[in-house]
Design a protein around this motif. Structure first.
Motif: not given
Length: 271
Positions: A13-42
């Motif tokens: 229900s958050a008003s904004d969605t943040l979509l994340l694209f990782h780099g070559f040889t990465g996966t969605h796991q690249t962003w795991l350290p930041f998800l708690e912070s960024w999902s506070e508002t998005h």
């Protein structure tokens, strides 16, 4: 229909969605350290790019087709527009999406990204290089390729990272499939992508550019991008190379939160 593997965090229900694209040889796991912070508002979506993680890739994929697939994916999710963050290969993809679907991007942050190669001659030369890498993946296998890849000059600065961090990056790379990475190089590699340089001046959006001070090639690229973009905000982060979000995660988090997520409480200390 696109079949991206992804994880999501935060409220739908958050008003904004943040979509994340990782780099070559990465996966969605690249962003795991930041998800708690960024999902506070998005509402945050981190996807596996084609040929990476659990997202399959077809031999006839192109960067344009990928952007079309992302548009369909957003339709499937009922999302009209996103804030988009891309790193390296993911940054090229994010910029391509923003230039093809500008109305579907409400914010854009590009980390260590480029608009591609300017000339056909440069693209053909890069295609040969990428084909060599793809063949190496298929011939030597994933482990030998990762041994080689983590020692290319682009990642020299990562050798100073704490051992647990380096092992985590290596584990992520080793989680891939050699065939998927090879297809990624052949279909979405820099040599295959059309140049976006001439499109920058028409991208009438606020764009946040991030580069590490020790990544001299991409500092130069991003300084030139800043001149061409109508509304760019360039951050050159000290004591970082190509992978700013790993080498200076606290500063990178503050840049994202303040300039992409618009959390004015975050005060930057980039040097």
């Amino acid at each position: 229909m696109p079949d991206f593997h992804f994880i999501e965090s935060g409220s739908d229900s958050a008003s904004d969605t943040l979509l994340l694209f990782h780099g070559f040889t990465g996966t969605h796991q690249t962003w795991l350290p930041f998800l708690e912070s960024w999902s506070e508002t998005h509402h945050v979506i981190a996807m596996d790019m084609p040929g990476h993680g659990q997202t399959e890739i077809q031999d006839d994929l192109t960067m344009d087709r990928f952007t079309d697939d992302v548009a369909v994916f957003l339709n499937q999710q009922g999302i009209a527009a996103v804030k988009l963050l891309g790193y390296s290969m993911g940054g090229r993809a994010a910029l391509s999406f923003a230039t093809r679907y500008p109305d579907r991007v409400s914010g854009l942050l590009l980390e260590s990204a480029s608009p591609g190669l300017r000339t056909e001659e440069e693209r053909l030369a890069r295609q040969k290089q990428d084909e060599h890498l793809a063949s190496r993946l298929e011939t030597d296998g994933l482990v030998q390729f990762v041994d080689f890849w983590e020692n290319i000059p682009l990642f020299d600065t990562q050798k100073n990272l704490p051992e647990p961090t380096r092992l985590s990056i290596r584990e992520e790379r080793l989680s891939q499939q050699a065939t998927g990475l090879a297809r990624s190089l052949r279909t979405m590699g820099t040599g295959q992508q059309d140049s976006c340089w001439d499109k920058l001046s028409y991208l009438d959006k606020s764009v946040v550019l991030v580069a590490g001070s020790m990544d001299h090639k991409f500092v130069g690229i991003n300084q030139e991008m800043e001149k061409r973009l109508p509304a760019a905000d360039l951050h050159i982060v000290a004591a970082a190379g190509h992978c700013v979000h790993v080498e200076q995660p606290r500063i990178f988090d503050k840049i994202v939160r303040r300039y992409l997520l618009h959390n004015e409480a975050d005060i930057l200390e980039e040097s």
